[in-house]
Motif scaffolding. Structure first.
Motif, mmCIF file in Angstrom:
data_model
loop_
_atom_site.group_PDB
_atom_site.id
_atom_site.type_symbol
_atom_site.label_atom_id
_atom_site.label_comp_id
_atom_site.label_asym_id
_atom_site.label_seq_id
_atom_site.Cartn_x
_atom_site.Cartn_y
_atom_site.Cartn_z
ATOM 1 N N THR A 39 0.816 -1.225 0.000
ATOM 2 C CA THR A 39 0.000 0.000 0.000
ATOM 3 C C THR A 39 0.849 1.275 0.000
ATOM 4 N N GLU A 40 2.144 1.111 -0.027
ATOM 5 C CA GLU A 40 3.008 2.296 0.010
ATOM 6 C C GLU A 40 2.851 3.161 -1.240
ATOM 7 N N ALA A 41 2.874 4.457 -1.016
ATOM 8 C CA ALA A 41 2.816 5.392 -2.144
ATOM 9 C C ALA A 41 4.216 5.561 -2.741
ATOM 10 N N ILE A 42 4.237 5.544 -4.050
ATOM 11 C CA ILE A 42 5.491 5.608 -4.811
ATOM 12 C C ILE A 42 5.370 6.729 -5.830
ATOM 13 N N THR A 43 6.462 7.410 -6.106
ATOM 14 C CA THR A 43 6.399 8.385 -7.194
ATOM 15 C C THR A 43 7.627 8.276 -8.101
#
Lengths: 197, 130
Positions: free
Chosen positions: B10-14
């Protein structure tokens, strides 16, 4: 002062160009000029398709964005110019900020050749997005919607890589030797992608 | 034996973007070439629980100087988008504690790698630099 058209933002009307021009005949000149100037300036033969109107109420500005289904190959000249730009801007290292390789001259020549030999009578296509790839290749991407696209990638080594996506779990990809004609699998994929436009 | 991912799904990545040829502003979409790997890796940042300002600050103050380019946009994903494509996220904190790389690309099958890149691009959410 011109009266703003009563259109919602991002209005999309699927009209032929002739229909659209009639629609605008009794509208304020600023809109008519805006509508007529862009396609003719671009020398596009657009007898089918639609325009997306970005309309700002109360403003005398209107933006017209092509979302055309092209019915000929008039876009080839524009595609070649676009290809030139990509080559000019990306034939240096690190064009992407991540140490990408420069777009190779061989890839440029192959992409140019491929665009020039697209059959003009057997298939109706929009112009692809032409973009650089970090390994020095060039991609021609026909993007229809999420999950629907066709990519032709040219690496300058006489190999064409293609990826076709036609909805969830409907896709294929592969490679073809670059010869003097557009590989059948690519024409098939493009026809499949745009057959239900 | 496959190494277990150490990053939550569920980690946000960019993915920071420095070239306008990596996105289509009118269609609000990231293009596949923004995610194609270089030497088997695609550089990303883990931005879980960071606000917009902080995310752009990392791009402006850390990534852009290293890339010698101006930050123009970013593409946001969640880690599961990457895992679903059979890829992994490998932290690489040598230059920044939140930096990582997407790894596991099928390098011997460039056509498959391009397919995966198109899928990631579709999943990514484009944010233009304010």
């Amino acid at each position: 002062m011109d009266t703003a058209l009563d259109l919602p933002n991002d209005y999309l009307f699927p009209l032929t160009s002739t229909d659209a021009e009639f629609y605008y005949l009794d509208k304020p000149s600023v809109y008519l000029n805006a509508f007529l100037s862009k396609p003719r300036h671009d020398k596009i033969n657009h007898t089918t398709g639609s325009y997306k109107i970005n309309h700002t109420t109360g403003s005398d500005k209107i933006n017209l964005e092509r979302t055309i289904v092209w019915n000929d190959i008039d876009w080839i000249d524009f595609a070649l110019k676009n290809l030139d730009e990509v080559y000019d801007e990306c034939s240096v290292e690190n064009w992407d900020g991540y140490n990408a390789q420069p777009v190779s001259q061989d890839a440029y020549f192959e992409a140019s050749k491929l665009l020039k030999i697209f059959p003009t009578s057997s298939i109706s296509l929009p112009m692809p997005d032409i973009g650089p790839e970090p390994d020095g290749g060039i991609g021609l991407e026909w993007y229809k919607d999420k999950g629907f696209s066709f990519l032709v990638s040219i690496n300058g080594k006489n190999i064409i890589t293609y990826v076709g996506r036609f909805g969830k779990n409907k896709h294929f990809y592969g490679t073809e030797k670059y010869k003097d004609s557009v590989p059948e699998i690519i024409l098939y994929g493009l026809k499949r992608l745009f057959s239900n436009s | 034996m496959k190494k277990k991912n150490t990053i939550s799904s569920t980690e946000a990545i960019t993915r920071y973007i420095f070239d306008i040829k990596h996105y289509a502003a009118t269609k609000r979409r990231i293009k596949y070439n923004a995610f194609l790997p270089i030497r088997g890796e695609t550089s990303i940042f883990r931005v879980n629980n960071l606000g917009e300002v902080q995310i752009w600050e990392i791009g402006d103050n850390h990534v852009a100087p290293m890339s010698s380019r101006t930050l123009v946009a970013r593409g946001d994903l969640i880690a599961s988008d990457i895992f679903e494509e059979g890829l992994e996220i490998k932290p690489d904190t040598r230059n920044h504690k939140l930096h990582a790389n997407i790894v596991g690309w099928p390098l011997k099958e460039p056509e498959k790698a391009k397919f995966i890149a198109t899928e990631l691009a579709d999943k990514a959410q484009l944010h233009l630099k304010p």
